[in-house]
Write a protein that holds these residues in place. Structure first.
Motif, PDB file in Angstrom:
ATOM      1  N   VAL D 188      -9.385   9.370   1.731  1.00  0.00           N
ATOM      2  CA  VAL D 188      -8.354   8.712   2.535  1.00  0.00           C
ATOM      3  C   VAL D 188      -7.319   9.762   2.954  1.00  0.00           C
ATOM      4  O   VAL D 188      -6.945  10.624   2.157  1.00  0.00           O
ATOM      5  N   ASP D 189      -6.872   9.665   4.198  1.00  0.00           N
ATOM      6  CA  ASP D 189      -5.920  10.666   4.687  1.00  0.00           C
ATOM      7  C   ASP D 189      -4.469  10.214   4.583  1.00  0.00           C
ATOM      8  O   ASP D 189      -3.600  11.019   4.260  1.00  0.00           O
ATOM      9  N   VAL D 190      -4.222   8.974   4.913  1.00  0.00           N
ATOM     10  CA  VAL D 190      -2.887   8.442   4.639  1.00  0.00           C
ATOM     11  C   VAL D 190      -3.050   7.052   4.031  1.00  0.00           C
ATOM     12  O   VAL D 190      -3.697   6.187   4.617  1.00  0.00           O
ATOM     13  N   ALA D 191      -2.485   6.880   2.859  1.00  0.00           N
ATOM     14  CA  ALA D 191      -2.493   5.567   2.205  1.00  0.00           C
ATOM     15  C   ALA D 191      -1.058   5.085   2.159  1.00  0.00           C
ATOM     16  O   ALA D 191      -0.167   5.823   1.738  1.00  0.00           O
ATOM     17  N   VAL D 192      -0.858   3.854   2.601  1.00  0.00           N
ATOM     18  CA  VAL D 192       0.500   3.319   2.712  1.00  0.00           C
ATOM     19  C   VAL D 192       0.701   2.183   1.718  1.00  0.00           C
ATOM     20  O   VAL D 192      -0.106   1.256   1.643  1.00  0.00           O
ATOM     21  N   SER D 193       1.789   2.267   0.947  1.00  0.00           N
ATOM     22  CA  SER D 193       2.136   1.146   0.097  1.00  0.00           C
ATOM     23  C   SER D 193       3.649   0.913   0.158  1.00  0.00           C
ATOM     24  O   SER D 193       4.385   1.637   0.846  1.00  0.00           O
ATOM     25  N   GLY D 194       4.066  -0.122  -0.541  1.00  0.00           N
ATOM     26  CA  GLY D 194       5.492  -0.433  -0.578  1.00  0.00           C
ATOM     27  C   GLY D 194       5.869  -0.720  -2.012  1.00  0.00           C
ATOM     28  O   GLY D 194       5.025  -0.884  -2.887  1.00  0.00           O
ATOM     29  N   SER D 195       7.148  -0.813  -2.246  1.00  0.00           N
ATOM     30  CA  SER D 195       7.618  -0.939  -3.625  1.00  0.00           C
ATOM     31  C   SER D 195       7.419  -2.326  -4.209  1.00  0.00           C
ATOM     32  O   SER D 195       7.348  -2.496  -5.420  1.00  0.00           O
ATOM     33  N   GLN D 196       7.341  -3.352  -3.372  1.00  0.00           N
ATOM     34  CA  GLN D 196       7.499  -4.723  -3.867  1.00  0.00           C
ATOM     35  C   GLN D 196       6.184  -5.442  -4.202  1.00  0.00           C
ATOM     36  O   GLN D 196       6.170  -6.656  -4.325  1.00  0.00           O
ATOM     37  N   LYS D 197       5.097  -4.707  -4.329  1.00  0.00           N
ATOM     38  CA  LYS D 197       3.827  -5.365  -4.675  1.00  0.00           C
ATOM     39  C   LYS D 197       3.380  -4.831  -6.050  1.00  0.00           C
ATOM     40  O   LYS D 197       4.015  -5.101  -7.046  1.00  0.00           O
ATOM     41  N   GLY D 198       2.303  -4.064  -6.050  1.00  0.00           N
ATOM     42  CA  GLY D 198       1.802  -3.567  -7.331  1.00  0.00           C
ATOM     43  C   GLY D 198       2.795  -2.684  -8.073  1.00  0.00           C
ATOM     44  O   GLY D 198       2.714  -2.544  -9.288  1.00  0.00           O
ATOM     45  N   PHE D 199       3.707  -2.078  -7.347  1.00  0.00           N
ATOM     46  CA  PHE D 199       4.709  -1.237  -8.023  1.00  0.00           C
ATOM     47  C   PHE D 199       5.804  -2.073  -8.685  1.00  0.00           C
ATOM     48  O   PHE D 199       6.677  -1.541  -9.357  1.00  0.00           O
ATOM     49  N   MET D 200       5.787  -3.375  -8.449  1.00  0.00           N
ATOM     50  CA  MET D 200       6.618  -4.324  -9.210  1.00  0.00           C
ATOM     51  C   MET D 200       8.131  -4.080  -9.060  1.00  0.00           C
ATOM     52  O   MET D 200       8.913  -4.410  -9.954  1.00  0.00           O
ATOM     53  N   LEU D 201       8.515  -3.520  -7.946  1.00  0.00           N
ATOM     54  CA  LEU D 201       9.922  -3.209  -7.680  1.00  0.00           C
ATOM     55  C   LEU D 201      10.458  -4.123  -6.584  1.00  0.00           C
ATOM     56  O   LEU D 201       9.705  -4.800  -5.902  1.00  0.00           O
ATOM     57  N   PRO D 202      11.766  -4.103  -6.385  1.00  0.00           N
ATOM     58  CA  PRO D 202      12.297  -4.772  -5.196  1.00  0.00           C
ATOM     59  C   PRO D 202      11.787  -4.072  -3.926  1.00  0.00           C
ATOM     60  O   PRO D 202      11.372  -2.913  -3.977  1.00  0.00           O
ATOM     61  N   THR D 203      11.847  -4.787  -2.848  1.00  0.00           N
ATOM     62  CA  THR D 203      11.577  -4.166  -1.554  1.00  0.00           C
ATOM     63  C   THR D 203      12.611  -3.070  -1.319  1.00  0.00           C
ATOM     64  O   THR D 203      13.741  -3.172  -1.773  1.00  0.00           O
TER      65      THR D 203
END
Lengths: 399, 399, 399, 399
Positions: D188-203
């Motif tokens: 994978v060349d760019v993988a995008v995630s956010g804080s508020q899902k599996g990382f269990m943080l606020p958005t």
């Protein structure tokens, strides 16, 4: 490796509201600040409302319910004083034990665990006590160990019928702010509660309410008291301050808790507890086909259900599996009912969906422990009740 | 309209470390969970280290220091027992008062406020007590009201010189975890502390340490005790549990506090307190040209300074201006020294820059109240001391 | 081993009010809940008041002030558009850099660091731009790197004098909610701020206000934008929701922050900032006999003071000693002024006693670094000013 | 009047661990402090492990997943570049929309909602693209709107089979840290995630990982970028700092989150998600006799289940009743599936007992809305699965 939070379904400490938790997440404060009293005075007044007392005096001690018991005894009685009590569970037992340690002359009526205060026997004893040697009558409104609620109004009627002047002391640790309690109407003289049950706070406060009649007993009461003395506390509280450093963070939490109770409405709080408890009972009776420790509907507690496991099983297996495997805390059986019951606490800051956790976890843990209740049966019975009974806050759940 | 936080420079409650606050910002927990004991046992052990006790027994009660005093008395003594005490401030006075309420036969030596435990007089009295009628000797290590630290080792020497078996009871509420205290070395029998001083926690716990000698006194001690009884607590603590619901959030905070003390090093904690206190004294003496209530360097407290205002001024003016105008809480003068002193608490989670708040606010408040100290003088003296004295944690601040 | 908290006196992030911290200490929430919009709509309205805008549109993006700059540019301009800017510090420089990266034709006036927006030069350039090729004029209201406040009203007058239609874009990151800003009165078209300065929140939000004139520019603006697009945000905000998951915890904090600003009164917030800043300047000028980077009183910033150290010293020595030895964070000199200045941020949730920490720590750190300011001098000058100037909230501090 | 907490079962934001909440409940901090980099560097390294990347570069931007998408595009591509995408839900749709706004030449394959990335069609298109005009292939690993997981390894195989050099861009917002993802192995060349899902943080954070191949694309990528630019971030991150003020509280939370993931073990996290998801599916299929939006087991998502209601019902009735009556948040149907599905998010900090809340609440809400599933049926099926399948963390749940 456990994940998620521990689902707390013991009968106290209870699920602390996030708002209460936030309210206590503060810096420490100057308990002699000029404006500290402006915070304390309405706090004491509003606490009194939860007891449904108008003329009583509220005291908040650093301590626990046990300290509240001690305060009730040591401020009103003298060594050798005769008191009428009854034992039907671990907590009613412990209060008897405390009275004995204080050198009181305890007349303790033994009652089968699963029943509560024996009002008729109390009536007979009081009637017979023509010389009014009995100085105080003790009643545990809600025996946390067995999930049994007693009839405090009945005890008052027994006292009145005998025209008996004894003080009425009530242990309301696991009932006040959850189950209807009426200090004034029932003529209760000392009502004892703690912070970690219906008040939805951490452990750390004994919260008691005292009638003027009980206040007046101090003059003749010979038992020693300092930390739990009403004298120093009454004098300082009148100015909005305390005789020694108060537990300010808990007091800030209590402010939030009282605000929440006020916003929901105390009667609605009681209705909600009844509604949640009734759902749990449907799960137990209609779903799981099990029995409660409480011997009949008149004893059913709306804050805790003590569930009797089949004779061939050990309730401790259910509790340990619930804790270890499902991260669910259930209440254990204490003393005489150890191994025979597990308890689901359903008091405090709860709603139907939250209680589903206890039902789901208990069901899995029971089956793991060999108690083969029908999968989903408890849950289905409870949810269908909750769904069709009228909504908490609108009307007393239809029976 | 006040902005910013209230700068808390009373001698307890103290500035709670953010880490401790966070540690207590938790859900409530099951105090009968199978793994709860794994948390409790090392907690009790590590608390004991702060007392520098190896053979003692630590007890943690919901309550306050006052409850700790009660526990010390009621578990070891009987009505009519003779005890040796001394009064030189509000808190040494209150402990005397408690003993009197418990019906003890108190021999209280009156000492000028500003001095501490009269070791030589104690020695004479003990020497004269050939029949060992005195059952306990009480000493307040740090009188919070006057900022006076007493010589506990000296009291032990007086007992030993007289070969006297009386118990040595120490009030270490505002010294333990801040000023050197040596339970074992000094042969202290009961040391009493509370959560809201050197332990940097909210009020709500009495923390005491008891020698085996004092533990053994229970058998003959006739005073009633239940809530503060060592018996129940000792039996349950041995398993990692408590006889009644413990204040779990405070215990979680205590864990964090003990970890912080361990990480800084107890000796470094003492040195830091000395260093900060010495800076404050430089401000008072060299900068502001004022006097302490403490009568000489041998009495100087490293946790609180009680500053005497000029005769024509009222210290309460300083305190109220500091609070109302600058959002700074200073300690008030209690009882005999009301109006004569204001107090700066400098204990707990503090560093030099934090203490600058007390110096700046006190300077402004004093000038507002007509005490025309030289602007910046206190601050300059303190900072120059802090800057040039060796760093806390590296060496005892040079004098 | 550092003890106590780190005293935060950088010009943002600032000291977060405990109330804001508490407000954000919440569970995550359903940003599509039916009642979420009831929270969002008044939040946006109340944010607008802080900009003193009536007709503008507020946008709150997850991001930072830098994202706000990008949003201002990309929604209004097209590649090749001519813009008028000025560079007099690191942050005015960075906005120029961003415009260049977006392919704008930047006319950047170089100004000596220590002065601000060159209003007269702007006037000349605008006057000369008869064809209105300049599409936007950029002004940094408060250059955080040098502690210089510019005259935004003057820029508006220059535009009006030239009858020039260019947009007026203002960087108010370190001024809005701390120093007077008047979106409507000054005809500002896009004002950019961030959460971590006057709004007293953690970093994480770009907060901008846009005039209807700027909103209309979107139609012809050719720069690409999606995350920072006003279109999606405007459409969704109208319903009380967001085009992508909003940072709900920060929004809850913003609610508390706006409530606090409202309770104190925006004008009082400005006066308090002025009063605190003026005290710091007294310390610098009258006490320490040092100079500000700002070239004269007309440029003095009420949110940050950049203090010039003597030529033979390196400001980084002050900063590192303050941090390592005294647990005090001061602002460093950026780019051109690295080593020449250290900065004291005095914005946000502060009062006089809190600022004493910066003065005390800076004094110690300067002397440690060989800058031998008179001990207590800065502190004395500041405190005497604070004490005698009228109280914040009652009147603008007398000069 | 709702009581208790809102049970959050949307597919993000998720249930924040108490430990993460505590870790963020801190004062703001100096992002230029000498030791701040010591915190940042291992944080970035440990974040990379969650992506299973060894050679990639992690970036953490203030923002959201949408900002991460933008960063992926603007740093690697130029206007007019051809990209291969597929649309099968609201989130795959939105990324297509963003590419179009950036002026890319989007080849979007339309897929029935309920299926995922059409690997075979991708393979054909790539095979046919002999001139390698396609610069990037986009794949949404987990379509949150429909509960469909796609085969990223398959897309890599398609690229390899065609020997195609296009970048592989993956939207892992609702999969990374919950469902197996292998940056390195899958190329994978760019993988995008956010804080508020599996990382269990606020958005509030866009968290992305970039291959060296993608990093090298910056040189030729013509799209403008500043806030989301990799250049500034890479340069500053190398020193442990950031080009603009970072969201420090979220970074502190991320530290706690990464520690928790490490302690549980990433593979155990995946197994737990599968196990919980499988229980929910048993409830849906075996208990409630309903269907998923996902067209078959190969598409089943372990983080979110989109449940199709019977044709005569409107899923919005279920959602609104769950929210209003039971204080339970379920995910709504978006765009094409509005009214047809409701979603249960089962990702993040969850265990079986916690998920019981979603099952109980959904059952009650469905019956309230006229979808007469058998009471307790879903719950019974799920719990029996959970009880009998092997424990999470020990083995992959048996199918």
């Amino acid at each position: 490796m456990k994940t998620g939070y521990n689902a707390l379904f013991i009968p106290g400490p209870t699920n602390m509201p996030f708002r209460v938790r936030q309210a206590m997440d503060v810096a420490l404060e100057d308990m002699r600040a000029p404006d500290f009293g402006d915070f304390v005075k309405p706090l004491l007044e509003d606490t009194k409302k939860v007891f449904k007392s108008e003329t009583g005096q509220v005291f908040i001690f650093p301590g626990s319910g046990t300290g509240g018991w001690e305060s009730a005894i040591s401020n009103t009685l003298s060594p050798g004083d005769k008191v009428l009590m009854s034992r039907f569970g671990q907590f009613s037992h412990l209060w008897i034990d405390m009275c004995e340690r204080f050198g009181l002359d305890v007349h303790a009526i033994e009652v089968e665990w699963g029943k509560g205060v024996p009002v008729e026997e109390y009536a007979k004893v009081l009637e017979a006590d023509k010389n009014h040697e009995i100085k105080a009558v003790f009643a545990c409104q809600n025996e946390t160990a067995t999930g049994v609620t007693s009839d405090i109004a009945g005890v008052r009627r027994a006292l009145d019928a005998a025209n008996h002047p004894a003080l009425l002391m009530v242990d309301g640790v696991s009932s006040i702010a959850s189950i209807d309690f009426r200090m004034e109407e029932w003529g209760v003289d000392v009502a004892v509660s703690g912070s970690q049950k219906g008040f939805m706070l951490p452990t750390g406060l004994a919260i008691i309410c005292v009638s003027q009649k009980a206040m007046a007993m101090r003059e003749q009461a010979k038992l020693p008291r300092t930390f739990f003395s009403w004298d120093d506390m009454e004098r300082m509280n009148a100015t909005g301050y305390f005789p020694y450093t108060p537990a300010t963070t808990l007091l800030r939490g209590l402010r939030a808790s009282l605000d929440m109770i006020e916003e929901e409405g105390l009667e609605n709080v009681f209705r909600r507890h009844h509604r949640l408890a009734e759902g749990v009972r449907r799960a137990i009776f209609d779903g799981w086909k099990l029995k409660l420790c409480a011997h009949g509907p008149e004893w059913h507690s709306d804050t805790v259900s003590a569930i009797v496991v089949p004779e061939e099983n050990d309730a401790r297996d259910v509790i340990s599996r619930a804790y270890e495997r499902y991260n669910l805390s259930l209440g254990t059986g204490l003393a005489k009912v150890a191994g025979r019951v597990f308890r689901i606490g359903h008091l405090g800051w709860l709603n139907e969906v939250m209680v589903c956790q206890a039902l789901g976890g208990a069901e899995m843990a029971m089956r793991d422990a060999g108690i083969m209740v029908e999968p989903g049966s408890g849950f289905g019975a409870a949810c269908e009740y909750w769904r069709t009974a009228e909504t908490a806050g609108m009307a007393k759940a239809a029976e």
